[in-house]
Design an enzyme around this catalytic site. Structure first.
Site, PDB file in Angstrom:
ATOM      1  CE  LYS A 183      -3.752  -2.540  -0.344  1.00 40.01           C
ATOM      2  NZ  LYS A 183      -4.700  -2.961   0.580  1.00 40.01           N
TER       3      LYS A 183
HETATM    4  C1  LIG Z   1      -5.570  -4.084   0.846  1.00 37.13           C
HETATM    5  C2  LIG Z   1      -7.183  -3.613   0.986  1.00 37.13           C
HETATM    6  C3  LIG Z   1      -7.803  -3.858   2.322  1.00 37.13           C
HETATM    7  C4  LIG Z   1      -7.277  -4.781   3.313  1.00 37.13           C
HETATM    8  O1  LIG Z   1      -6.376  -4.269   3.827  1.00 37.13           O
HETATM    9  P1  LIG Z   1      -5.401  -4.999   5.031  1.00 37.13           P
HETATM   10  O2  LIG Z   1      -4.749  -4.039   5.709  1.00 37.13           O
HETATM   11  O3  LIG Z   1      -4.575  -5.870   4.349  1.00 37.13           O
HETATM   12  O4  LIG Z   1      -6.509  -5.631   5.900  1.00 37.13           O
HETATM   13  C5  LIG Z   1      -9.192  -3.363   2.177  1.00 37.13           C
HETATM   14  N1  LIG Z   1      -9.754  -2.881   1.152  1.00 37.13           N
HETATM   15  C6  LIG Z   1      -9.196  -2.805   0.191  1.00 37.13           C
HETATM   16  C7  LIG Z   1      -9.588  -1.918  -1.172  1.00 37.13           C
HETATM   17  C8  LIG Z   1      -7.707  -3.107  -0.214  1.00 37.13           C
HETATM   18  O5  LIG Z   1      -7.203  -3.063  -1.355  1.00 37.13           O
END
Ligand SMILES: *Cc1c(COP(=O)(O)O)cnc(C)c1O
Length: 386
Positions: A183
């Site tokens: 991310k």
């Molecule tokens: C990555 C992601 C999540 C979940 O994030 P985590 O930190 O891995 O729980 C939720 N929503 C979207 C759109 C994502 O891309």
């Protein structure tokens, strides 16, 4: 040259901070987590930030905080990641899906308005900002107001971003961020944050993030608090460690630099790939500042003799790893079997998903690496275009 889909951008500052934490005598939620929360809240002008071990945890706690009950409904996009809807199922509640708007691939406000008006026992609306471009949060807010429900944003992709000058983190009742490895910033692989201006939501999320204890471990074990706590609910174990928060602090320092790099990479992709007849480059809508977590092109399949799977395989054969975000939720076996969803329900999402390809884009990607991706797509267009 092999080009990975993602490579984390880690500097000596993050490494030093994590080492300092390990030597400090305090590893789990503590001073670094508190500092990460206050810095994060200040950056986005929010009253409360609650650091958690994932965005999924943040979404779960947000739905708990707004009082979601079994049998109620929560509106989610069909075009999203598993987490946005699975958290609704944790409560034995129903995720009511809405199609996406064709340009941004975020929730379609017109469809949302109709569905919100026709959904009984609606408890919340969860828009998601596809790839890092914000959904029409003004429209979502007015629809939510009319329905009398809160907005919880899945802002996993959106660090930072804005809509008509309003920055992400200030446009919902609760905003949930992800610090998963790929991310916009990471806390060492896993992590998340919930932002809110509501004291009540913040208190509830804090308590539920740590077993339903009336005081958190940090305050219990220092002179700021005492040994005494009470269990006020059967909570969860969602707190972030200080090791993770330490890395997050140093990544947060670099947020604008990382964002500038993503923007620069996205601009080059757009200027070069938009020349190719078989490729539609992503559109940035007016008034939106994009985080560029993802760079998702769409293939014009009528201009190719190969399909999307073969396109991705051909890039893989040239050392380039791509991904797809996403097969819409209503086409997955779990939702088909549980709710009888399937093809025909969401035409925009269904048209776009067989054409989507997310290209490698990450801070630290070299000019040569990006040139390799662009060159390989141009070569494929020559070999397999029509
Ligand atoms: C990555 C992601 C999540 C979940 O994030 P985590 O930190 O891995 O729980 C939720 N929503 C979207 C759109 C994502 O891309």
């Amino acid at each position: 040259m092999a080009v990975p889909f993602f490579r984390p951008s880690v500097t000596q500052a993050e490494i030093d901070e994590v080492v300092a934490c390990m030597k400090s005598g305090w590893l789990t939620t503590g001073p670094r987590t508190k500092e990460f929360e206050s810095r994060f809240a200040a950056r986005f002008g929010a009253k409360h930030a609650i650091a958690l071990n994932s965005c999924t945890a943040a979404l779960h706690l947000a739905l708990d905080a707004v009082g979601l009950k079994r049998g109620e409904n929560v509106i989610v996009p069909a075009m999203t990641f598993a987490a946005t809807a699975e958290v609704v199922r944790y409560f034995d509640a129903t995720p009511v899906m809405v199609d996406c708007e064709p340009r941004s691939l975020c929730i379609d406000p017109d469809q949302l308005r109709k569905i919100a008006r026709n959904t009984k026992s609606l408890r919340a609306i969860i828009p998601m900002h596809y790839g890092g471009q914000m959904a029409d949060v003004d429209a979502v807010a007015s629809i939510a107001r009319e329905a009398g429900v809160p907005v919880i944003e899945d802002a996993a992709h959106t660090l930072p971003a804005s809509f008509d000058g309003k920055v992400v983190g200030t446009t919902a009742d609760i905003t949930c961020f992800s610090f998963y490895a790929n991310k916009c910033i990471t806390t060492g692989g896993e992590g998340g944050m919930a932002l809110t201006n509501s004291d009540a939501f913040a208190d509830r999320m804090r308590v539920m993030s740590l077993h339903g204890m009336s005081k958190d471990a940090w305050r219990r074990f220092t002179d700021k608090g005492s040994w005494y706590y009470e269990l006020v609910a059967p909570g969860f174990k969602y707190n972030l460690t200080d090791i993770a928060a330490g890395m997050g602090l140093r990544q947060l320092d670099r947020l604008d630099e990382l964002h500038a790099e993503r923007k620069r990479l996205a601009a080059r992709y757009t200027s070069e790939l938009s020349q190719l007849p078989g490729v539609e480059t992503p559109e940035t809508l007016r008034g939106r500042d994009h985080s560029w977590h993802l760079y998702a092109i769409r293939l014009r399949l009528d201009r190719w003799t190969i399909d999307r799977a073969r396109f991705i395989d051909e890039l893989k054969a040239r050392g380039i790893t791509c991904s797809v975000h996403w097969m819409p939720l209503h086409l997955h076996p779990y939702y088909r079997e549980t709710y009888g969803t399937g093809p025909g329900l969401f035409p925009v999402a269904e048209d776009v998903w067989p054409r989507l390809v997310s290209l490698p884009l990450f801070p630290g990607m070299t000019e040569a690496e990006q040139g390799e991706v662009i060159g390989a797509i141009a070569e494929l267009q020559k070999l397999h275009g029509r």
